[in-house]
Design a protein around this motif. Structure first.
Motif, PDB file in Angstrom:
ATOM      1  N   GLY A  83      29.167  25.639  41.244  1.00  0.00           N
ATOM      2  CA  GLY A  83      28.140  25.710  42.284  1.00  0.00           C
ATOM      3  C   GLY A  83      26.897  24.943  41.889  1.00  0.00           C
ATOM      4  O   GLY A  83      26.977  23.863  41.297  1.00  0.00           O
ATOM      5  N   LEU A  84      25.730  25.502  42.209  1.00  0.00           N
ATOM      6  CA  LEU A  84      24.465  24.816  41.938  1.00  0.00           C
ATOM      7  C   LEU A  84      24.259  24.583  40.448  1.00  0.00           C
ATOM      8  O   LEU A  84      23.808  23.514  40.035  1.00  0.00           O
ATOM      9  N   ALA A  85      24.586  25.577  39.629  1.00  0.00           N
ATOM     10  CA  ALA A  85      24.441  25.392  38.181  1.00  0.00           C
ATOM     11  C   ALA A  85      25.399  24.314  37.673  1.00  0.00           C
ATOM     12  O   ALA A  85      25.071  23.570  36.748  1.00  0.00           O
ATOM     13  N   GLY A  86      26.560  24.216  38.260  1.00  0.00           N
ATOM     14  CA  GLY A  86      27.511  23.172  37.866  1.00  0.00           C
ATOM     15  C   GLY A  86      27.045  21.782  38.256  1.00  0.00           C
ATOM     16  O   GLY A  86      27.382  20.801  37.603  1.00  0.00           O
ATOM     17  N   GLN A  87      26.239  21.700  39.318  1.00  0.00           N
ATOM     18  CA  GLN A  87      25.723  20.402  39.738  1.00  0.00           C
ATOM     19  C   GLN A  87      24.740  19.840  38.719  1.00  0.00           C
ATOM     20  O   GLN A  87      24.556  18.629  38.641  1.00  0.00           O
ATOM     21  N   LEU A  88      24.106  20.710  37.954  1.00  0.00           N
ATOM     22  CA  LEU A  88      23.194  20.232  36.911  1.00  0.00           C
ATOM     23  C   LEU A  88      23.928  19.426  35.851  1.00  0.00           C
ATOM     24  O   LEU A  88      23.340  18.557  35.217  1.00  0.00           O
ATOM     25  N   SER A  89      25.192  19.705  35.647  1.00  0.00           N
ATOM     26  CA  SER A  89      25.942  18.926  34.667  1.00  0.00           C
ATOM     27  C   SER A  89      26.051  17.469  35.111  1.00  0.00           C
ATOM     28  O   SER A  89      26.022  16.565  34.272  1.00  0.00           O
ATOM     29  N   PHE A  90      26.149  17.230  36.412  1.00  0.00           N
ATOM     30  CA  PHE A  90      26.160  15.849  36.900  1.00  0.00           C
ATOM     31  C   PHE A  90      24.819  15.186  36.633  1.00  0.00           C
ATOM     32  O   PHE A  90      24.748  14.053  36.156  1.00  0.00           O
ATOM     33  N   LEU A  91      23.728  15.889  36.921  1.00  0.00           N
ATOM     34  CA  LEU A  91      22.397  15.330  36.719  1.00  0.00           C
ATOM     35  C   LEU A  91      22.132  15.076  35.236  1.00  0.00           C
ATOM     36  O   LEU A  91      21.672  13.981  34.858  1.00  0.00           O
ATOM     37  N   LEU A  92      22.418  16.050  34.398  1.00  0.00           N
ATOM     38  CA  LEU A  92      22.162  15.882  32.972  1.00  0.00           C
ATOM     39  C   LEU A  92      23.063  14.813  32.358  1.00  0.00           C
ATOM     40  O   LEU A  92      22.631  14.048  31.491  1.00  0.00           O
ATOM     41  N   GLY A  93      24.297  14.743  32.808  1.00  0.00           N
ATOM     42  CA  GLY A  93      25.196  13.700  32.324  1.00  0.00           C
ATOM     43  C   GLY A  93      24.709  12.312  32.691  1.00  0.00           C
ATOM     44  O   GLY A  93      24.723  11.399  31.864  1.00  0.00           O
ATOM     45  N   LEU A  94      24.249  12.159  33.926  1.00  0.00           N
ATOM     46  CA  LEU A  94      23.703  10.857  34.338  1.00  0.00           C
ATOM     47  C   LEU A  94      22.445  10.507  33.561  1.00  0.00           C
ATOM     48  O   LEU A  94      22.244   9.344  33.186  1.00  0.00           O
ATOM     49  N   LEU A  95      21.593  11.493  33.317  1.00  0.00           N
ATOM     50  CA  LEU A  95      20.393  11.234  32.521  1.00  0.00           C
ATOM     51  C   LEU A  95      20.751  10.760  31.117  1.00  0.00           C
ATOM     52  O   LEU A  95      20.140   9.819  30.598  1.00  0.00           O
ATOM     53  N   LEU A  96      21.738  11.381  30.505  1.00  0.00           N
ATOM     54  CA  LEU A  96      22.131  10.966  29.157  1.00  0.00           C
ATOM     55  C   LEU A  96      22.722   9.557  29.150  1.00  0.00           C
ATOM     56  O   LEU A  96      22.481   8.793  28.212  1.00  0.00           O
ATOM     57  N   VAL A  97      23.467   9.207  30.177  1.00  0.00           N
ATOM     58  CA  VAL A  97      23.988   7.837  30.262  1.00  0.00           C
ATOM     59  C   VAL A  97      22.839   6.845  30.405  1.00  0.00           C
ATOM     60  O   VAL A  97      22.812   5.796  29.746  1.00  0.00           O
ATOM     61  N   VAL A  98      21.852   7.175  31.237  1.00  0.00           N
ATOM     62  CA  VAL A  98      20.682   6.296  31.408  1.00  0.00           C
ATOM     63  C   VAL A  98      19.914   6.184  30.097  1.00  0.00           C
ATOM     64  O   VAL A  98      19.475   5.091  29.717  1.00  0.00           O
ATOM     65  N   PHE A  99      19.753   7.296  29.377  1.00  0.00           N
ATOM     66  CA  PHE A  99      19.058   7.241  28.095  1.00  0.00           C
ATOM     67  C   PHE A  99      19.817   6.370  27.098  1.00  0.00           C
ATOM     68  O   PHE A  99      19.208   5.639  26.317  1.00  0.00           O
TER      69      PHE A  99
ATOM     70  N   THR B 112      16.526  12.604  24.910  1.00  0.00           N
ATOM     71  CA  THR B 112      17.960  12.812  24.745  1.00  0.00           C
ATOM     72  C   THR B 112      18.233  14.162  24.091  1.00  0.00           C
ATOM     73  O   THR B 112      19.126  14.906  24.518  1.00  0.00           O
ATOM     74  N   ILE B 113      17.452  14.494  23.084  1.00  0.00           N
ATOM     75  CA  ILE B 113      17.619  15.796  22.424  1.00  0.00           C
ATOM     76  C   ILE B 113      17.283  16.927  23.386  1.00  0.00           C
ATOM     77  O   ILE B 113      17.998  17.932  23.462  1.00  0.00           O
ATOM     78  N   ALA B 114      16.202  16.770  24.163  1.00  0.00           N
ATOM     79  CA  ALA B 114      15.801  17.816  25.109  1.00  0.00           C
ATOM     80  C   ALA B 114      16.861  18.030  26.186  1.00  0.00           C
ATOM     81  O   ALA B 114      17.202  19.173  26.522  1.00  0.00           O
ATOM     82  N   VAL B 115      17.401  16.948  26.728  1.00  0.00           N
ATOM     83  CA  VAL B 115      18.432  17.073  27.760  1.00  0.00           C
ATOM     84  C   VAL B 115      19.713  17.647  27.155  1.00  0.00           C
ATOM     85  O   VAL B 115      20.407  18.442  27.791  1.00  0.00           O
ATOM     86  N   GLY B 116      20.032  17.263  25.933  1.00  0.00           N
ATOM     87  CA  GLY B 116      21.200  17.839  25.264  1.00  0.00           C
ATOM     88  C   GLY B 116      21.068  19.343  25.084  1.00  0.00           C
ATOM     89  O   GLY B 116      22.014  20.095  25.322  1.00  0.00           O
ATOM     90  N   LEU B 117      19.884  19.790  24.682  1.00  0.00           N
ATOM     91  CA  LEU B 117      19.665  21.227  24.537  1.00  0.00           C
ATOM     92  C   LEU B 117      19.690  21.936  25.888  1.00  0.00           C
ATOM     93  O   LEU B 117      20.202  23.056  25.996  1.00  0.00           O
ATOM     94  N   ALA B 118      19.154  21.295  26.916  1.00  0.00           N
ATOM     95  CA  ALA B 118      19.192  21.896  28.253  1.00  0.00           C
ATOM     96  C   ALA B 118      20.625  21.993  28.768  1.00  0.00           C
ATOM     97  O   ALA B 118      20.954  22.922  29.519  1.00  0.00           O
ATOM     98  N   SER B 119      21.466  21.069  28.368  1.00  0.00           N
ATOM     99  CA  SER B 119      22.855  21.104  28.833  1.00  0.00           C
ATOM    100  C   SER B 119      23.607  22.309  28.289  1.00  0.00           C
ATOM    101  O   SER B 119      24.576  22.756  28.893  1.00  0.00           O
TER     102      SER B 119
END
Length: 124
Positions: free
Chosen positions: A40-56, A74-81
């Motif tokens: 659901g909504l929490a699972g959609q964050l994995s798409f956003l965080l994954g895209l952010l890590l690719v951009v980083f 990158t470390i902050a987004v990894g921890l948020a994931s």
């Protein structure tokens, strides 16, 4: 300027690890292993965080002067994931992001010495 010089002039390994972390976190919900933690909504964050890590990861390659900021993000987004994206892609993506971010922060460009100035003469 060859590929080897391009790779040596930037934190290539850090970018590669960040891209791999992003791809792993991004693709975890798509695989449908039946053991996904968040949907659901929490699972959609994995798409956003994954895209952010690719951009980083791409930023590590294209803007090496921003390596410290991008590494910290990158470390902050990894921890948020870990909390929001299926335990950070079942911990694999989290660990890749942490190591990639740390490698990006610690990378330093090689010193360029002018020809003939590398040797010091001793005054004997």
């Amino acid at each position: 300027m060859g590929l080897r010089a391009w790779v040596d002039g930037r934190p290539f390994a850090a970018g590669l690890l960040a891209v791999l972390a992003g791809a792993e976190i991004l693709l975890t919900p798509v695989v449908g292993a039946g053991i996904l933690v968040h949907t659901g909504l929490a699972g959609q964050l994995s798409f956003l965080l994954g895209l952010l890590l690719v951009v980083f990861g791409l930023l590590f390659w294209t803007a090496p002067s921003l390596r410290v900021v991008v590494g910290a993000l990158t470390i902050a987004v990894g921890l948020a994931s870990f909390l929001t994206a299926n335990l950070g892609g079942f911990l694999v993506g989290l660990l890749l992001a942490l190591v990639g971010g740390a490698a990006g922060i610690s990378w330093a460009p090689a010193e360029v010495r002018p020809p003939g100035r590398g040797r010091h003469r001793s005054a004997v």
